[in-house]
Design a protein around this motif. Sequence first.
Motif, PDB file in Angstrom:
ATOM      1  N   ILE A 128       0.837  -1.193   0.000  1.00  0.00           N
ATOM      2  CA  ILE A 128       0.000   0.000   0.000  1.00  0.00           C
ATOM      3  C   ILE A 128       0.874   1.246   0.000  1.00  0.00           C
ATOM      4  O   ILE A 128       1.849   1.328   0.758  1.00  0.00           O
ATOM      5  CB  ILE A 128      -0.869   0.044   1.265  1.00  0.00           C
ATOM      6  N   ALA A 129       0.533   2.193  -0.838  1.00  0.00           N
ATOM      7  CA  ALA A 129       1.163   3.505  -0.761  1.00  0.00           C
ATOM      8  C   ALA A 129       0.172   4.403  -0.024  1.00  0.00           C
ATOM      9  O   ALA A 129      -0.978   4.522  -0.433  1.00  0.00           O
ATOM     10  CB  ALA A 129       1.422   4.058  -2.160  1.00  0.00           C
ATOM     11  N   MET A 130       0.620   4.999   1.068  1.00  0.00           N
ATOM     12  CA  MET A 130      -0.285   5.807   1.878  1.00  0.00           C
ATOM     13  C   MET A 130       0.267   7.209   2.023  1.00  0.00           C
ATOM     14  O   MET A 130       1.415   7.384   2.421  1.00  0.00           O
ATOM     15  CB  MET A 130      -0.444   5.167   3.265  1.00  0.00           C
ATOM     16  N   VAL A 131      -0.526   8.203   1.703  1.00  0.00           N
ATOM     17  CA  VAL A 131      -0.100   9.584   1.893  1.00  0.00           C
ATOM     18  C   VAL A 131      -1.187  10.308   2.684  1.00  0.00           C
ATOM     19  O   VAL A 131      -2.327   9.864   2.732  1.00  0.00           O
ATOM     20  CB  VAL A 131       0.146  10.313   0.550  1.00  0.00           C
ATOM     21  N   ASN A 132      -0.793  11.392   3.316  1.00  0.00           N
ATOM     22  CA  ASN A 132      -1.793  12.158   4.049  1.00  0.00           C
ATOM     23  C   ASN A 132      -1.454  13.639   4.056  1.00  0.00           C
ATOM     24  O   ASN A 132      -0.291  14.021   3.947  1.00  0.00           O
ATOM     25  CB  ASN A 132      -1.919  11.654   5.500  1.00  0.00           C
ATOM     26  N   VAL A 133      -2.491  14.452   4.181  1.00  0.00           N
ATOM     27  CA  VAL A 133      -2.286  15.897   4.257  1.00  0.00           C
ATOM     28  C   VAL A 133      -1.824  16.212   5.675  1.00  0.00           C
ATOM     29  O   VAL A 133      -2.268  15.600   6.649  1.00  0.00           O
ATOM     30  CB  VAL A 133      -3.587  16.648   3.898  1.00  0.00           C
ATOM     31  N   ALA A 134      -0.875  17.114   5.775  1.00  0.00           N
ATOM     32  CA  ALA A 134      -0.279  17.420   7.086  1.00  0.00           C
ATOM     33  C   ALA A 134      -1.156  18.393   7.855  1.00  0.00           C
ATOM     34  O   ALA A 134      -0.757  19.489   8.188  1.00  0.00           O
ATOM     35  CB  ALA A 134       1.121  17.990   6.905  1.00  0.00           C
ATOM     36  N   ASP A 135      -2.373  17.940   8.111  1.00  0.00           N
ATOM     37  CA  ASP A 135      -3.263  18.742   8.918  1.00  0.00           C
ATOM     38  C   ASP A 135      -3.852  17.782   9.933  1.00  0.00           C
ATOM     39  O   ASP A 135      -3.805  16.564   9.735  1.00  0.00           O
ATOM     40  CB  ASP A 135      -4.351  19.366   8.043  1.00  0.00           C
ATOM     41  N   ALA A 136      -4.456  18.300  10.989  1.00  0.00           N
ATOM     42  CA  ALA A 136      -4.929  17.443  12.076  1.00  0.00           C
ATOM     43  C   ALA A 136      -5.668  16.209  11.563  1.00  0.00           C
ATOM     44  O   ALA A 136      -5.377  15.084  11.954  1.00  0.00           O
ATOM     45  CB  ALA A 136      -5.823  18.247  13.002  1.00  0.00           C
ATOM     46  N   TYR A 149       5.053   3.170   0.775  1.00  0.00           N
ATOM     47  CA  TYR A 149       5.338   4.586   0.604  1.00  0.00           C
ATOM     48  C   TYR A 149       4.474   5.315   1.616  1.00  0.00           C
ATOM     49  O   TYR A 149       3.253   5.199   1.585  1.00  0.00           O
ATOM     50  CB  TYR A 149       4.995   5.021  -0.825  1.00  0.00           C
ATOM     51  N   ASP A 150       5.103   6.044   2.541  1.00  0.00           N
ATOM     52  CA  ASP A 150       4.342   6.632   3.641  1.00  0.00           C
ATOM     53  C   ASP A 150       4.810   8.064   3.833  1.00  0.00           C
ATOM     54  O   ASP A 150       5.783   8.314   4.520  1.00  0.00           O
ATOM     55  CB  ASP A 150       4.609   5.799   4.902  1.00  0.00           C
ATOM     56  N   LYS A 151       4.155   8.994   3.174  1.00  0.00           N
ATOM     57  CA  LYS A 151       4.600  10.381   3.258  1.00  0.00           C
ATOM     58  C   LYS A 151       3.435  11.320   3.501  1.00  0.00           C
ATOM     59  O   LYS A 151       2.298  11.014   3.140  1.00  0.00           O
ATOM     60  CB  LYS A 151       5.266  10.808   1.935  1.00  0.00           C
ATOM     61  N   SER A 152       3.754  12.482   4.055  1.00  0.00           N
ATOM     62  CA  SER A 152       2.736  13.525   4.198  1.00  0.00           C
ATOM     63  C   SER A 152       3.103  14.685   3.294  1.00  0.00           C
ATOM     64  O   SER A 152       4.230  14.780   2.819  1.00  0.00           O
ATOM     65  CB  SER A 152       2.679  14.009   5.645  1.00  0.00           C
ATOM     66  N   TYR A 153       2.161  15.560   3.035  1.00  0.00           N
ATOM     67  CA  TYR A 153       2.452  16.743   2.244  1.00  0.00           C
ATOM     68  C   TYR A 153       1.723  17.918   2.888  1.00  0.00           C
ATOM     69  O   TYR A 153       0.664  17.724   3.491  1.00  0.00           O
ATOM     70  CB  TYR A 153       2.014  16.560   0.784  1.00  0.00           C
ATOM     71  N   PRO A 154       2.276  19.113   2.778  1.00  0.00           N
ATOM     72  CA  PRO A 154       1.658  20.243   3.448  1.00  0.00           C
ATOM     73  C   PRO A 154       0.317  20.608   2.809  1.00  0.00           C
ATOM     74  O   PRO A 154       0.099  20.395   1.622  1.00  0.00           O
ATOM     75  CB  PRO A 154       2.640  21.388   3.265  1.00  0.00           C
ATOM     76  N   LEU A 155      -0.538  21.204   3.620  1.00  0.00           N
ATOM     77  CA  LEU A 155      -1.814  21.693   3.123  1.00  0.00           C
ATOM     78  C   LEU A 155      -1.533  22.786   2.106  1.00  0.00           C
ATOM     79  O   LEU A 155      -0.754  23.690   2.360  1.00  0.00           O
ATOM     80  CB  LEU A 155      -2.601  22.278   4.298  1.00  0.00           C
ATOM     81  N   GLY A 156      -2.141  22.695   0.956  1.00  0.00           N
ATOM     82  CA  GLY A 156      -1.920  23.746  -0.028  1.00  0.00           C
ATOM     83  C   GLY A 156      -0.706  23.519  -0.912  1.00  0.00           C
ATOM     84  O   GLY A 156      -0.232  24.456  -1.546  1.00  0.00           O
TER      85      GLY A 156
END
Lengths: 287, 308, 403
Positions: free
Chosen positions: C183-191, C213-220
């Motif tokens: 699984i590739a999992m990403v998430n927005v870096a917000d609460a 793949y486990d990364k976050s990315y900033p909002l916007g």
Amino acid sequence: MDIIISGLLLGGTYALIAMGLNLQYGVARIMNLANGEMLVLGGLAAFWLFVFAGIDPFFTLLLVAPVAFAGNWLIYRFLMAPLVRRSKNQGALDVDSILATFGLSFALVGIMVSVHGEYFTYSFLADPLSILGTTVAVNRLMAFIAAVCIAGALYCWLNLTYAGTAVRAVSVNAEAAGLVGINVAKISALAFALGGAVTAAGGTLISTFITLDASIGVVFTMKALIIIIMGGIGDIRGAIIAALILGLVETAVATLIDPGLTLVAAYVIFLLVLLLRPQGMFGRRTT
Amino acid sequence: MKAYNFTPLLLALILLMAAAVIPLFADGYWLSIAVTAMMYIALATSWALFSGPTHYISLATGAFFGVGGYLVGAGMSDYQISFWTMAAVAPLVATVLALLVGLATLRLSGVYFVIFTLGLAEMIRNLVSWVQNNFLGSRGLYVLTDFTDADIYWMLLTVAAVVFALGWWISRSRLGFALRIIGSDEQVAKHVGINTAWSKVILFMVTGYFAALVGAIVAPRYSYIEPNVVFSPELSFLVVIMALLGGIHRLWGPLIGVIPFTLIWEGITISFPNYTTLFLGLTFLLIVYFTPTGFAGLLEKLVKAVRQ
Amino acid sequence: MGRRTFMKRLMEGATALGIVSFLAASAIAGDTIKFGVVAHKTGPLAGGEAVTHTPNIEMWVKQVNARGGLNVDGGKKLIEIVEYDDKTNPGEHIKAVQRLATQDEVDFMLSPYGTGFNVAAAPIYAKYGFPLIAVSAITNKIEELSKRFPNMFFTLGNTTGFVEGVRDTLITMRDSGTIGNKIAMVNVADAFGIELADTARPILAEAGFEIVYDKSYPLGTPDISPVIKGAKAAKPDAFVAWSYPPDTFALTEQAIIEDLDVKVFYTAVATAFPAYSGKFGNKIEGNLGAGGVNPDTPAMQNYRKEHKELTGKVPDYWASATYYASLQILEQAIEAVGTVDRSATVDYIKNNSFDTVIGTISFDENNNSDRYWSVGQWRDGVFRAVADTGMGDSVPVVEKSGW
């Protein structure tokens, strides 16, 4: 290779966001906090005309640019010029223009929300294209090409025409420019209007691949401010190069380190540039 | 030394007591307005401690405020540390941060300084989110306490009173003397042997401390801390605007900026519920155009007119 | 006119307007039942509220008032909505709720949009006894919150349930041999994104999945292509993104451009929005997202039809229906109690079940209605539920085959 191409495209996007503000602050000396909203207005126009009338955003561009030019000229003439006239120094004008354009940004957000309160996003040229082995989106590429054209045109105009030279003169030293017979007020209005037109055009272009909504302007304003200060006030090359550097850095960090650190890295670069060169890359040392 | 003039001190004490009893009379609504006003009074006055004498506009208030709120949220929610401990620790962290920032910005001036602080605030927000995502792995920062609005009001009032006292003390001290000279002409100050760098940094640290303390105190009111809400650039702008409107050359300047601003803001929100943002913007524009000297100037004109 | 006089007049005018609106509001108080709403008309959450909450309120008021109003006190009272804009600012939100409770003296409040706002408003709703039927709130602290705020009800479940729906869908796909373990999992870096990712890691690991793949990315983030390229390079079988509207759109567009070859593609918020299918057309066939509904029940079909007719807008396929259900619950409770009595209404909601557009809803001892659809899939222009907790009417999930 991926990084360089994607990074340049992102840099082009950033250049579109920042060039207009560079003109408005560098020449007209107005710290325009409503810059982001002008960008979003350009995007809203593109969205509306595309979704409800099927009009190509590139065609909307031809509409948006002159309308934004006229609108910004009016804004300068009636809202900003009085502030310029009554300010005794640049510091006071900065303060006044921050307050006034902050209010203007609220007003513009309020208007846009009444028009369309939801997200505006549409699909235009969202097709892949392979450049030197990297997959890019056609809409981003078109925005990059447009950014290059606009930057090129601006650079030529500023350096090869009389009006452009007058604009550069005002950005270096408004008082001296006045002494050599340049109508500083008119040139400032021209620069402000042109800056607004470039920003709105940028908005039209980026709306093809970035989801916007009425309230998101502030994010773009902040980005633009960072870019023009990093590049140094007044020189358009500074803004363009700063934009490209940021695009490359962000893409590199996202690919090689962690996408979560892209904006952190961008700001770190910004802070480092200012620490090493407190007047920005192409800026002049303030007396 | 001339004899102390007790009148302003007496006036201040009377105002303080009047402010302190507000929660006893005000109902929920007016109390919530009072809490908001007191928060901005504390933030704007401590902000002006730095920006008044140095004329440097800092947009880092949101960053420090966020650090305060965030640390309280993280400490209480993930590590079960008490509110009081976190509220004591967070401002210290912010002060260290302010020290680093202050040292870094010594060579910057004018608009470069302003935007530097803005970029800084954004960087901290992103960094905190990233750290939370990758290391703290939190399940939501909940600050659930039994504090009432009145409790928060009194805490903020105490902070504001301390800020005023500190400002008063600074203005009478050597530091204040040094700052006044720096504000008039930094070159002269350097020539006279004043360590301009340290003076500026110390004041910046003071601003950071109080902004974080206010952020920590207000966290229980939000109950749920999200980095993107608590590190708000809008807060930084509003603090600057209110302080400038009130005038930053006097200690009580920001106070005169905050109160009418809060009331006007409230009035507009009530009168135009569907076009609030639009009318707030228009009002801003009106304020800028018709009060070039800010509310302090307006007040002075009123006082002059009344005296005639 | 001098500046001083102008400012004085301006302030007088503003106060007068304020007073007039109070008076106007109270003048018709006798004939109406007042509901207060604090909305995000501007700010980061405005886009979501404009789709999920606002049209539902408009529709509900029109429907109820068309039949004369609510049955209270032996007669019918028309619904009056008193609304303020909080600009997505919690401090403003709190002030506005206080204002509605004490100045406008509303009879009831409608729940706000966003987990943080439901939690921030809860103490004030509790103080004045307003029932708070939270919809756009997903929190793992339901027990603690309902103990503190006994008038607060939950309808969209908790973070764990949200994630488990995705996990179960993934397990189903793995069991049928459609996907492997990666699984590739990403998430927005917000609460929201951070909490979901944090909850998901142990749950997915326990189910035997490997997060490659486990990364976050900033909002916007303006350019999400590095994330998709990175995910693609990790050769995942499934792609899961705990995302917000702007990034949901961006991730999907990039996935199309990069031709991300996964049989499971999940994005969180806004997958259920009409704008999502409006933008991508049939390329999103088989895409998974948060929410989903059972569109075949007569109640749901009627709801969607009337929503379009009465407001001109299409509802989303997730929380829209649930928000409308919360309005129905409030309506039924108030009419059952028969008079404006907030604590009686709260008790009624606690102890009864309600017939709503999403089926029969009732609340357990933690004020939680643990019946909702958790994962939906786009099938032929409809976002159908493929996973649920207790609804029992999801359809089986199918694989995504190309863009």
